[in-house]
Scaffold this active site. Structure first.
Site, PDB file in Angstrom:
ATOM      1  N   PHE A 166       0.859  -1.172   0.000  1.00 35.67           N
ATOM      2  CA  PHE A 166       0.000   0.000   0.000  1.00 35.67           C
ATOM      3  C   PHE A 166       0.902   1.231   0.000  1.00 35.67           C
ATOM      4  CE2 PHE A 166      -2.757   3.178   2.044  1.00 35.67           C
ATOM      5  CZ  PHE A 166      -3.872   3.072   1.235  1.00 35.67           C
ATOM      6  N   ASP A 235       2.265  -5.976   8.178  1.00 39.20           N
ATOM      7  CA  ASP A 235       1.074  -5.145   8.087  1.00 39.20           C
ATOM      8  C   ASP A 235      -0.124  -6.086   7.982  1.00 39.20           C
ATOM      9  OD1 ASP A 235      -1.129  -3.649   7.166  1.00 39.20           O
ATOM     10  OD2 ASP A 235       0.148  -2.192   6.169  1.00 39.20           O
ATOM     11  N   TYR A 260     -10.580  -0.564  11.395  1.00 38.35           N
ATOM     12  CA  TYR A 260     -11.843  -0.152  10.791  1.00 38.35           C
ATOM     13  C   TYR A 260     -12.278  -1.044   9.636  1.00 38.35           C
ATOM     14  CZ  TYR A 260      -8.371   2.399   7.951  1.00 38.35           C
ATOM     15  OH  TYR A 260      -7.277   2.741   7.199  1.00 38.35           O
ATOM     16  N   LYS A 261     -11.532  -2.090   9.340  1.00 34.72           N
ATOM     17  CA  LYS A 261     -11.920  -3.015   8.279  1.00 34.72           C
ATOM     18  C   LYS A 261     -12.665  -4.203   8.897  1.00 34.72           C
ATOM     19  CE  LYS A 261      -7.896  -1.674   5.482  1.00 34.72           C
ATOM     20  NZ  LYS A 261      -8.596  -0.826   4.515  1.00 34.72           N
ATOM     21  N   ARG A 409     -12.945  -4.800  -6.479  1.00 35.24           N
ATOM     22  CA  ARG A 409     -12.664  -5.534  -5.238  1.00 35.24           C
ATOM     23  C   ARG A 409     -13.967  -5.823  -4.497  1.00 35.24           C
ATOM     24  NH1 ARG A 409      -8.359  -3.112  -1.246  1.00 35.24           N
ATOM     25  NH2 ARG A 409     -10.103  -1.671  -0.939  1.00 35.24           N
TER      26      ARG A 409
END
Length: 438
Positions: A166, A235, A260-261, A409
């Protein structure tokens, strides 16, 4: 970490209406299906049977989700757990509004970072006392990388970084390298172990690739890095809460992740930092804030780090977001990560089966690995005009997201996504692409 989209009520995909029925870029094509390919009725019936047999299906009631919406973007922002709003009202009106500053000393505020860290710990395979919550993933990554370089010691020159990481991870790695005098060396995670050697100080890798959903070999790569004398930083943003991680079991050194995922902590909820117990005494944070001090209220001019993972704390924690996250973690009561992983694989398998049945070969290219050992909890599909396709899917009530230039996605959060959701998403996708099957 992803684009946001406005969701709209979904018309029946079998009866599209108006100008939004399909992007003009797509044309009607023949089905390309063999006689034995299951039709929509067969797959809907299968989905209903699978949902009936699913032990986790009842967990959907623990979330607040709009009616008639298929939400497949939990890999960007998890759904709202039902208990969070009530807990936030209590925090705001009682703990802040009435108790005021006394909530720091008399309430639960001060110990929140380590207390909530210990609640996340079982979801990432960590014993208590090694995970602290606070700051963003980027800030925690900076702490971890600089701390890892200092743990690695002198004589090593390279910081190896997942070449497909990322972007923010790459930016932070470059800054950490400048601070510590290391050289950033991009590596392909599939061949990373070949690059480990006596010059390797730190290895930064993503457990799951955010674009493709590919699951990398955390046990094998961690062992290879350890054999080379390097410090690992993982990560976990796209794996924690979706599949077993096993930080302690596999002797990971340091790890970071967002909440938050798949952990459903809410937009901008605080991230976490894992510091293996064996490294805590020597972990030297580049951000020595007062909250990480051994005696925060002594206000001494010199910094003395707190014992354990608490030295990963920096400034005053964001209490509102922190306590919202704590309430969100209640959805995990009685749930194992192993059960979530089993359903995740079944869901993504079924979605891919439905896509194959509804969309002719050559229109979509799966970029997520088929092998279970290499798949996270998302499915990424490559297609032309992907941005327009996703916009139309969202307009029809199927919310995923788009990654430039051509990737759709779809994130599958087993706590609230069912098999009927997977079938409807694939069927709606076929309508958007102009392949209308009944």
């Amino acid at each position: 970490m992803s684009e946001t989209h406005a969701a709209h009520p979904a018309p029946d995909p079998a009866h599209p209406a108006g100008a939004n029925s399909a992007p003009p870029a797509f044309e009607e094509r023949g089905s390309g299906r063999s006689p034995e390919t299951p039709g929509a009725a067969d797959l809907r019936a299968r989905a209903a049977d699978l949902d009936t047999a699913d032990d986790l299906a009842k967990l959907r009631t623990r979330f607040t989700l709009p009616e008639d919406l298929v939400y497949l973007d939990g890999n960007s922002l998890g759904a709202l757990p039902t208990g969070v709003a009530e807990r936030m009202a209590e925090v705001v009106t009682q703990e802040w509004g009435e108790n005021l500053i006394r909530s720091w000393s008399d309430g639960t505020w001060w110990t929140a970072p380590e207390r909530i860290g210990d609640r996340i710990a079982p979801l990432i395979g960590a014993a208590p006392g090694q995970t602290v919550v606070g700051d963003s993933t980027s800030v925690n990554l900076f702490k971890a990388l600089v701390g890892a370089a200092r743990l690695a010691g002198e004589g090593r020159t390279d910081l190896l970084v997942d070449a497909a990481t990322f972007p923010t991870d790459g930016y932070i790695a470059a800054s950490a390298a400048r601070m510590t005098g290391l050289n950033v060396v991009p590596v392909d995670p599939d061949r990373a172990a070949e690059a480990f050697g006596p010059s390797t100080a730190v290895v930064l890798l993503n457990h799951v690739d955010y674009r493709t959903g590919r699951l990398h070999d955390l046990p094998g790569l961690t062992a290879a890095a350890r054999a080379a004398g390097a410090i690992t930083v993982w990560d976990l943003c796209h794996s924690a809460g979706a599949l077993p991680v096993g930080l302690d079991e596999h002797a990971v050194d340091l790890a970071v992740g967002c909440t938050y995922k798949y952990l459903n902590g809410g937009p901008g909820s605080p991230a976490y930092l894992y510091i293996a117990a064996r490294h805590q005494q020597d972990f030297d944070s580049p951000l020595p804030g007062w909250n990480g001090h051994a005696d925060p209220f002594a206000m001494t001019p010199g910094f003395a780090p707190a014992e354990g993972a608490l030295r990963g704390r920096v400034g005053t924690p964001d209490i509102l977001s922190m306590l919202a996250l704590e309430a969100a973690l209640d959805v995990w009561e009685g749930v194992t990560v192993e059960a979530v992983r089993a359903k995740s694989l079944a869901l993504t398998d079924f979605f891919l089966e439905c896509v194959a049945a509804y969309v002719p070969q050559g229109v979509l290219e799966p970029v997520t690995p088929a092998a279970h050992a290499e798949r996270g909890s998302q499915v990424s599909l490559r297609t032309e005009n992907a941005s327009a396709v996703m916009a139309e899917l969202i307009a029809r009530g199927v919310v995923g997201d788009f990654r430039a230039p051509d990737v759709l996605r779809f994130g599958f959060t087993p706590l609230y996504v069912g098999f009927a959701d997977a079938e409807r998403a694939a069927r709606t996708l076929s309508h958007v692409l102009g392949h209308i099957y009944e």
